[in-house]
Design a protein around this motif. Structure first.
Motif, PDB file in Angstrom:
ATOM      1  N   ASN A 165      71.418  -4.549  48.082  1.00 12.39           N
ATOM      2  CA  ASN A 165      72.659  -3.782  49.662  1.00 12.39           C
ATOM      3  C   ASN A 165      71.844  -3.100  49.045  1.00 12.39           C
ATOM      4  OD1 ASN A 165      73.043  -4.174  52.413  1.00 12.39           O
ATOM      5  ND2 ASN A 165      75.018  -4.858  52.421  1.00 12.39           N
ATOM      6  N   TYR A 166      71.215  -2.196  48.976  1.00 15.89           N
ATOM      7  CA  TYR A 166      72.124  -0.782  48.876  1.00 15.89           C
ATOM      8  C   TYR A 166      71.984   0.226  49.789  1.00 15.89           C
ATOM      9  CZ  TYR A 166      67.115   0.790  49.513  1.00 15.89           C
ATOM     10  OH  TYR A 166      65.833   1.420  49.932  1.00 15.89           O
ATOM     11  N   ARG A 167      70.932  -0.377  50.837  1.00 13.04           N
ATOM     12  CA  ARG A 167      71.935   0.194  52.329  1.00 13.04           C
ATOM     13  C   ARG A 167      72.672   0.667  52.734  1.00 13.04           C
ATOM     14  NH1 ARG A 167      66.690   3.705  53.696  1.00 13.04           N
ATOM     15  NH2 ARG A 167      65.344   2.123  52.904  1.00 13.04           N
ATOM     16  N   ASN A 168      73.681  -0.268  52.378  1.00 12.93           N
ATOM     17  CA  ASN A 168      74.526  -0.699  52.778  1.00 12.93           C
ATOM     18  C   ASN A 168      76.317   1.079  51.457  1.00 12.93           C
ATOM     19  OD1 ASN A 168      77.652  -0.646  54.133  1.00 12.93           O
ATOM     20  ND2 ASN A 168      77.686  -2.639  52.323  1.00 12.93           N
ATOM     21  N   ALA A 169      75.293   1.926  50.479  1.00 12.29           N
ATOM     22  CA  ALA A 169      75.697   2.190  49.269  1.00 12.29           C
ATOM     23  C   ALA A 169      76.067   3.625  50.295  1.00 12.29           C
ATOM     24  CB  ALA A 169      74.862   2.595  48.166  1.00 12.29           C
ATOM     25  N   VAL A 170      76.993   4.662  49.050  1.00 13.89           N
ATOM     26  CA  VAL A 170      77.367   5.859  49.452  1.00 13.89           C
ATOM     27  C   VAL A 170      77.373   6.569  48.533  1.00 13.89           C
ATOM     28  CG1 VAL A 170      78.780   7.464  50.994  1.00 13.89           C
ATOM     29  CG2 VAL A 170      78.696   5.297  51.975  1.00 13.89           C
ATOM     30  N   ILE A 171      76.266   7.761  48.740  1.00 14.24           N
ATOM     31  CA  ILE A 171      76.162   8.435  47.784  1.00 14.24           C
ATOM     32  C   ILE A 171      77.341   9.412  46.925  1.00 14.24           C
ATOM     33  CG2 ILE A 171      74.807  10.597  45.852  1.00 14.24           C
ATOM     34  CD1 ILE A 171      73.343   7.973  46.556  1.00 14.24           C
TER      35      ILE A 171
ATOM     36  N   PRO B 282      82.812  19.546  43.989  1.00 15.91           N
ATOM     37  CA  PRO B 282      81.668  20.140  44.549  1.00 15.91           C
ATOM     38  C   PRO B 282      81.116  20.896  43.843  1.00 15.91           C
ATOM     39  CG  PRO B 282      84.019  20.731  44.868  1.00 15.91           C
ATOM     40  CD  PRO B 282      83.998  20.015  43.894  1.00 15.91           C
ATOM     41  N   ASP B 283      80.642  21.061  42.176  1.00 14.40           N
ATOM     42  CA  ASP B 283      79.400  21.270  41.643  1.00 14.40           C
ATOM     43  C   ASP B 283      78.808  20.200  42.145  1.00 14.40           C
ATOM     44  OD1 ASP B 283      81.256  23.557  40.987  1.00 14.40           O
ATOM     45  OD2 ASP B 283      81.778  22.625  38.824  1.00 14.40           O
ATOM     46  N   ALA B 284      78.880  18.846  41.450  1.00 16.49           N
ATOM     47  CA  ALA B 284      77.357  18.229  41.971  1.00 16.49           C
ATOM     48  C   ALA B 284      76.721  17.875  43.641  1.00 16.49           C
ATOM     49  CB  ALA B 284      77.985  16.328  41.476  1.00 16.49           C
ATOM     50  N   ALA B 285      77.228  18.679  44.358  1.00 14.81           N
ATOM     51  CA  ALA B 285      77.146  18.411  45.516  1.00 14.81           C
ATOM     52  C   ALA B 285      75.818  18.190  46.272  1.00 14.81           C
ATOM     53  CB  ALA B 285      78.084  19.062  46.301  1.00 14.81           C
ATOM     54  N   LYS B 286      75.093  19.547  45.215  1.00 15.99           N
ATOM     55  CA  LYS B 286      73.720  19.556  45.548  1.00 15.99           C
ATOM     56  C   LYS B 286      73.292  18.597  45.401  1.00 15.99           C
ATOM     57  CE  LYS B 286      73.414  24.641  46.087  1.00 15.99           C
ATOM     58  NZ  LYS B 286      73.295  26.036  45.201  1.00 15.99           N
ATOM     59  N   ARG B 287      73.279  18.041  43.852  1.00 14.14           N
ATOM     60  CA  ARG B 287      72.917  16.467  43.427  1.00 14.14           C
ATOM     61  C   ARG B 287      72.566  15.241  44.192  1.00 14.14           C
ATOM     62  NH1 ARG B 287      70.606  15.863  38.183  1.00 14.14           N
ATOM     63  NH2 ARG B 287      71.761  18.094  37.482  1.00 14.14           N
ATOM     64  N   ALA B 288      74.423  15.538  44.754  1.00 14.86           N
ATOM     65  CA  ALA B 288      74.634  14.645  45.174  1.00 14.86           C
ATOM     66  C   ALA B 288      73.462  13.936  46.517  1.00 14.86           C
ATOM     67  CB  ALA B 288      75.987  13.798  45.935  1.00 14.86           C
ATOM     68  N   GLN B 289      73.502  15.207  47.479  1.00 16.04           N
ATOM     69  CA  GLN B 289      72.829  15.425  48.233  1.00 16.04           C
ATOM     70  C   GLN B 289      71.322  15.324  48.581  1.00 16.04           C
ATOM     71  OE1 GLN B 289      73.193  19.372  50.751  1.00 16.04           O
ATOM     72  NE2 GLN B 289      71.942  18.750  51.982  1.00 16.04           N
ATOM     73  N   SER B 290      70.811  16.028  47.339  1.00 13.81           N
ATOM     74  CA  SER B 290      69.043  15.558  47.297  1.00 13.81           C
ATOM     75  C   SER B 290      69.145  13.523  46.732  1.00 13.81           C
ATOM     76  CB  SER B 290      69.134  15.872  45.804  1.00 13.81           C
ATOM     77  OG  SER B 290      67.916  16.097  46.002  1.00 13.81           O
ATOM     78  N   TYR B 291      70.446  13.473  46.229  1.00 13.57           N
ATOM     79  CA  TYR B 291      69.700  11.854  46.396  1.00 13.57           C
ATOM     80  C   TYR B 291      70.127  10.793  47.672  1.00 13.57           C
ATOM     81  CZ  TYR B 291      69.814  11.234  40.813  1.00 13.57           C
ATOM     82  OH  TYR B 291      69.539  10.803  39.996  1.00 13.57           O
ATOM     83  N   ALA B 292      70.895  11.261  48.363  1.00 19.71           N
ATOM     84  CA  ALA B 292      71.205  10.754  49.765  1.00 19.71           C
ATOM     85  C   ALA B 292      70.480  11.073  50.641  1.00 19.71           C
ATOM     86  CB  ALA B 292      72.671  11.131  50.516  1.00 19.71           C
ATOM     87  N   GLU B 293      69.632  12.598  50.592  1.00 17.24           N
ATOM     88  CA  GLU B 293      68.236  12.647  51.493  1.00 17.24           C
ATOM     89  C   GLU B 293      67.417  11.798  51.658  1.00 17.24           C
ATOM     90  OE1 GLU B 293      67.922  16.837  51.499  1.00 17.24           O
ATOM     91  OE2 GLU B 293      69.735  17.259  53.307  1.00 17.24           O
ATOM     92  N   ARG B 294      67.115  11.252  50.028  1.00 16.65           N
ATOM     93  CA  ARG B 294      66.363  10.682  49.514  1.00 16.65           C
ATOM     94  C   ARG B 294      65.962   9.273  49.652  1.00 16.65           C
ATOM     95  NH1 ARG B 294      62.585  13.621  46.988  1.00 16.65           N
ATOM     96  NH2 ARG B 294      63.468  15.583  45.575  1.00 16.65           N
ATOM     97  N   LEU B 295      66.792   8.641  49.842  1.00 17.35           N
ATOM     98  CA  LEU B 295      67.646   7.638  49.867  1.00 17.35           C
ATOM     99  C   LEU B 295      68.260   6.812  51.716  1.00 17.35           C
ATOM    100  CD1 LEU B 295      68.892   6.336  46.911  1.00 17.35           C
ATOM    101  CD2 LEU B 295      66.930   6.009  47.153  1.00 17.35           C
ATOM    102  N   ARG B 296      68.269   7.884  52.466  1.00 20.14           N
ATOM    103  CA  ARG B 296      68.594   7.709  53.627  1.00 20.14           C
ATOM    104  C   ARG B 296      70.200   7.378  53.471  1.00 20.14           C
ATOM    105  NH1 ARG B 296      63.914   9.757  52.641  1.00 20.14           N
ATOM    106  NH2 ARG B 296      62.545  10.129  54.208  1.00 20.14           N
ATOM    107  N   LEU B 297      70.755   7.727  53.085  1.00 20.94           N
ATOM    108  CA  LEU B 297      72.261   7.103  52.774  1.00 20.94           C
ATOM    109  C   LEU B 297      73.553   8.283  53.126  1.00 20.94           C
ATOM    110  CD1 LEU B 297      71.606   5.186  49.616  1.00 20.94           C
ATOM    111  CD2 LEU B 297      71.355   3.957  51.855  1.00 20.94           C
TER     112      LEU B 297
END
Length: 345
Positions: free
Chosen positions: A156-162, A167-182
């Motif tokens: 059920n990874y569709r119910n996940a939040v990255i 704040p230093d790791a925000a860009k990496r997390a944003q990249s994961y979120a955009e690729r997984l549409r989360l």
């Protein structure tokens, strides 16, 4: 003379290196290198795997042995000396803090002086580290393997939040979120100090005695930073929280982040990173924390830590390293390994 791929088991071990003596295989490889062969260094035997465990014990000895081995190949007239270093040591010390030294730049200069002509590595702590080197550096990414793990192994990874734990790791997390549409959440702030912590002076610089200042020199005083209490920017209530980062060494910050996410309503917490150093008491802290699973790649050996903590899982990234070696050996383009890769990955 056709090009030839030479794997030197006793010499260069991805992140840990040992050259206690010149073995017959090494001497033969050095003699062959006089004809202009490319010399690759990578894990290929059980002995190398055993030696690789030493990287977490004595990185300075490992680095010194790497330099000696590279210089030995250089004096043997190897045409190219290509180092396969999945986890580049001292990568966190890539910025000058106050009047400190940039150790990562020093290590890059030492590797170049020793004779290395190319490096294959994985997820440098800062992408700008590549500029420290005077020769090509292929900074491969582990994010495709970690993204695949999320899609295939997390129910059920569709119910996940990255989640970015800072704040230093925000860009990496944003990249994961955009690729997984989360969705995306960022943890900001730090734990507030107790009264005892403030009294013992650890947060205050020592008093400077007999400080001399020129009478006509009045410099403006920089105000000290004060971070707010830990807050979560974003909604994680009723969701799976996936914290992403590049290195997991001391896990106190991850444990604290997991506690905050639990308080905000996350019912399951994963931590994902490329390099699992997991030093000191990390396995015990993870086992006793609210973290449900820690997923790291095998750039650094951590078999002992996995025995101590069953929550630690491993993703194999040897496929991309072997493909990089094959392409360099055959003179093929490396662009295929960086397709759809952005600066933030």
């Amino acid at each position: 003379m056709p090009k030839k791929l030479l794997l030197l088991p006793p010499l260069f071990v991805s992140s840990a290196f040992r050259v206690p003596r010149v073995t017959p295989a090494a001497r033969q490889a050095m003699n062959a290198a006089r004809t202009g062969y490319r010399v690759f260094s990578a894990n290929s035997t059980a002995a190398c795997t055993e030696l690789a465990k030493r990287i977490t014990e004595d990185v300075n000895t490992a680095v010194m042995e790497l330099l000696i081995m590279a210089y030995a190949l250089k004096t043997a007239c190897a045409r190219n000396i290509i180092g396969v270093i999945p986890y580049f040591p001292y990568s966190k010390q890539s910025k000058m803090r106050k009047r400190g030294s940039i150790v990562c730049k020093l290590l890059a200069s030492m590797l170049a002086k020793a004779g290395l002509t190319h490096i294959i590595t994985m997820d440098l702590h800062q992408k700008e580290i590549q500029g420290f080197f005077s020769f090509p550096v292929d900074n491969l990414r582990a994010s495709p393997f970690l993204l695949q793990y999320i899609q295939e192994e997390i129910p059920n990874y569709r119910n996940a939040v990255i989640v970015a734990k800072s704040p230093d790791a925000a860009k990496r997390a944003q990249s994961y979120a955009e690729r997984l549409r989360l969705g995306l959440a960022v943890i900001h702030g730090e734990a507030q100090c107790t009264e005892l912590d403030m009294d013992d002076g650890r947060h205050s610089p020592p008093m400077v005695r007999n400080a001399t200042v020129h009478p006509g020199l009045e410099l403006p005083l920089m105000m000290a930073k004060e971070k707010p209490p830990i807050t979560v920017v974003g909604d994680v209530g009723g969701s799976i929280a996936i914290i992403v980062d590049d290195i997991i060494d001391d896990v106190e910050s991850f444990v604290a982040a997991a506690e905050i996410l639990k308080e905000r309503g996350a019912y399951k917490i994963y931590v994902m990173a490329t390099h699992g150093i997991l030093s000191a008491e990390a396995p015990r802290l993870i086992e006793e924390s609210s973290i449900d699973e820690v997923v790291v790649t095998n750039t650094v050996p951590h078999e002992v830590q996995k025995l101590q903590c069953p929550k630690i899982k491993t993703v194999d990234i040897s496929l991309i390293l072997s493909e990089a070696i094959r392409r360099i050996h055959n003179g093929e383009s490396m662009a295929y390994l960086f397709r759809n890769i952005t600066v933030d990955d």
